[in-house]
Design a protein around this motif. Structure first.
Motif, PDB file in Angstrom:
ATOM      1  N   GLU A 299      67.122  80.083  76.004  1.00 44.11           N
ATOM      2  CA  GLU A 299      67.421  80.362  74.597  1.00 44.11           C
ATOM      3  C   GLU A 299      67.329  79.082  73.760  1.00 44.11           C
ATOM      4  OE1 GLU A 299      71.585  81.350  72.621  1.00 44.11           O
ATOM      5  OE2 GLU A 299      70.760  83.148  73.615  1.00 44.11           O
ATOM      6  N   LEU A 300      67.850  77.984  74.283  1.00 46.42           N
ATOM      7  CA  LEU A 300      67.793  76.715  73.569  1.00 46.42           C
ATOM      8  C   LEU A 300      66.363  76.202  73.423  1.00 46.42           C
ATOM      9  CD1 LEU A 300      70.884  76.785  74.015  1.00 46.42           C
ATOM     10  CD2 LEU A 300      70.772  74.329  74.421  1.00 46.42           C
ATOM     11  N   ASP A 301      65.522  76.506  74.421  1.00 50.71           N
ATOM     12  CA  ASP A 301      64.104  76.128  74.322  1.00 50.71           C
ATOM     13  C   ASP A 301      63.399  76.947  73.248  1.00 50.71           C
ATOM     14  OD1 ASP A 301      64.347  74.266  76.351  1.00 50.71           O
ATOM     15  OD2 ASP A 301      63.657  75.625  77.923  1.00 50.71           O
ATOM     16  N   ASN A 302      63.776  78.216  73.142  1.00 42.66           N
ATOM     17  CA  ASN A 302      63.056  79.130  72.247  1.00 42.66           C
ATOM     18  C   ASN A 302      63.546  79.106  70.803  1.00 42.66           C
ATOM     19  OD1 ASN A 302      61.457  80.030  74.396  1.00 42.66           O
ATOM     20  ND2 ASN A 302      62.882  81.667  74.926  1.00 42.66           N
ATOM     21  N   ASP A 303      64.796  78.709  70.579  1.00 48.45           N
ATOM     22  CA  ASP A 303      65.318  78.770  69.208  1.00 48.45           C
ATOM     23  C   ASP A 303      65.209  77.444  68.460  1.00 48.45           C
ATOM     24  OD1 ASP A 303      67.411  77.141  70.084  1.00 48.45           O
ATOM     25  OD2 ASP A 303      68.930  78.716  70.038  1.00 48.45           O
ATOM     26  N   GLY A 304      64.555  76.453  69.073  1.00 49.20           N
ATOM     27  CA  GLY A 304      64.323  75.178  68.405  1.00 49.20           C
ATOM     28  C   GLY A 304      65.394  74.132  68.642  1.00 49.20           C
ATOM     29  N   THR A 305      66.474  74.498  69.347  1.00 52.46           N
ATOM     30  CA  THR A 305      67.561  73.542  69.576  1.00 52.46           C
ATOM     31  C   THR A 305      67.103  72.356  70.414  1.00 52.46           C
ATOM     32  OG1 THR A 305      69.200  75.327  69.452  1.00 52.46           O
ATOM     33  CG2 THR A 305      69.888  73.267  70.490  1.00 52.46           C
ATOM     34  N   MET A 306      66.354  72.622  71.504  1.00 53.08           N
ATOM     35  CA  MET A 306      65.919  71.538  72.377  1.00 53.08           C
ATOM     36  C   MET A 306      64.945  70.602  71.656  1.00 53.08           C
ATOM     37  SD  MET A 306      66.290  69.992  75.136  1.00 53.08           S
ATOM     38  CE  MET A 306      65.563  69.103  76.523  1.00 53.08           C
ATOM     39  N   GLU A 307      64.065  71.172  70.861  1.00 48.52           N
ATOM     40  CA  GLU A 307      63.127  70.328  70.107  1.00 48.52           C
ATOM     41  C   GLU A 307      63.884  69.419  69.148  1.00 48.52           C
ATOM     42  OE1 GLU A 307      59.112  70.661  67.330  1.00 48.52           O
ATOM     43  OE2 GLU A 307      60.074  72.468  68.086  1.00 48.52           O
ATOM     44  N   LYS A 308      64.914  69.937  68.528  1.00 50.95           N
ATOM     45  CA  LYS A 308      65.723  69.140  67.608  1.00 50.95           C
ATOM     46  C   LYS A 308      66.405  67.991  68.350  1.00 50.95           C
ATOM     47  CE  LYS A 308      69.508  69.596  64.254  1.00 50.95           C
ATOM     48  NZ  LYS A 308      70.481  70.552  63.636  1.00 50.95           N
ATOM     49  N   ILE A 309      66.930  68.268  69.535  1.00 51.14           N
ATOM     50  CA  ILE A 309      67.579  67.224  70.335  1.00 51.14           C
ATOM     51  C   ILE A 309      66.573  66.139  70.718  1.00 51.14           C
ATOM     52  CG2 ILE A 309      68.734  66.733  72.534  1.00 51.14           C
ATOM     53  CD1 ILE A 309      69.937  69.570  72.379  1.00 51.14           C
ATOM     54  N   MET A 310      65.386  66.540  71.147  1.00 50.42           N
ATOM     55  CA  MET A 310      64.372  65.583  71.574  1.00 50.42           C
ATOM     56  C   MET A 310      63.894  64.718  70.410  1.00 50.42           C
ATOM     57  SD  MET A 310      62.203  67.714  74.437  1.00 50.42           S
ATOM     58  CE  MET A 310      61.384  66.256  75.070  1.00 50.42           C
ATOM     59  N   ARG A 311      63.804  65.301  69.230  1.00 51.32           N
ATOM     60  CA  ARG A 311      63.435  64.514  68.044  1.00 51.32           C
ATOM     61  C   ARG A 311      64.492  63.446  67.755  1.00 51.32           C
ATOM     62  NH1 ARG A 311      59.176  66.425  65.175  1.00 51.32           N
ATOM     63  NH2 ARG A 311      58.538  68.602  65.523  1.00 51.32           N
TER      64      ARG A 311
END
Length: 242
Positions: A225-237
């Motif tokens: 879910e975190l991969d798909n809802d943009g949360t992980m991308e935000k963390i990596m940025r």
């Protein structure tokens, strides 16, 4: 006549339900930028630290978190209930000892060389005649040693930038981003260079084998879910990896 079934009755079957919240003991190894202790504040941070804490928050669980060595972390997770260690490879010898959540993210591993080294490696195999630094209990170093590579195991990975730059090693096998963080912290960032890519690996969380199956299923669902809802991308940025 059709019966109306309220959504909440049906929806309960879609997501694994936990009988009660738990406090999960989280363990990390110092592995910046994925998991690490901030030297100024003492706070444990990192890409995977934030992701795992968000997974537990959405699951309704609380957690404690501390940093330890790889050997102690693996042993504690093996023997202590509700204990998890993260960001590590899922290997054959570990597979049946733990329950798994992931993959959490991908990690590119490389051979680093001294910038002054004139050798050209086309593949990892070209480095087989030379000394390669790893550290005690590291899965990659152990596997390469078993394949005939000349692996030199230091007590901790933090020793290897110095050993490489001081010509005690020919190469250093390490996560590309983590290795550069270590080298920069020690003032060697401009003295090493990527010699060849080894492979891209998946990082996971391993948990005590007695942990409830439904809890593991929920953590895995929330990980996706975190991969798909943009949360992980935000963390990596936030950590400069996107």
């Amino acid at each position: 006549m059709k019966l109306f079934v309220p959504c909440f009755v049906f929806c309960l079957t879609l997501t694994p339900q936990l009988s009660h919240a738990e406090t999960i003991k989280l363990l990390i190894q110092e592995y910046a930028p994925f998991t690490h202790t901030d030297p100024k504040t003492g706070e444990i941070q990192g890409i995977l630290t934030e992701k795992i804490q968000e997974i537990l928050k959405r699951a309704g669980d609380t957690s404690t978190i501390s940093s330890t060595s790889l050997a102690r972390g693996l042993n504690s997770t093996l023997n202590e209930d509700n204990t998890c260690l993260f960001g590590f490879r899922r290997t054959v010898d570990r597979e049946n000892l733990y329950k798994w959540v992931g993959p959490l993210t991908n990690d590119t591993w490389v051979l680093y060389a001294r910038k002054t080294d004139t050798r050209v490696l086309k593949t990892l195999e070209d480095a087989k005649p030379y000394s390669i630094g790893s550290y005690k209990n590291a899965a990659t170093g152990i596997q390469l040693s078993e394949q005939g590579y000349k692996i030199e195991f230091s007590n901790q990975d933090e020793d290897n930038p110095r050993l490489l730059v001081n010509n005690r090693l020919n190469y250093w096998i390490v996560s590309e981003s983590h290795g550069m963080v270590l080298a920069q912290q020690q003032g060697f960032g401009n003295d090493i260079v990527r010699a060849v890519k080894y492979k891209t690996m998946e990082l996971n969380m391993l948990c005590n084998s007695r942990m409830d199956k439904q809890r593991i299923e929920l953590y895995n669902k929330l990980n996706k879910e975190l991969d798909n809802d943009g949360t992980m991308e935000k963390i990596m940025r936030k950590y400069g990896l996107k």
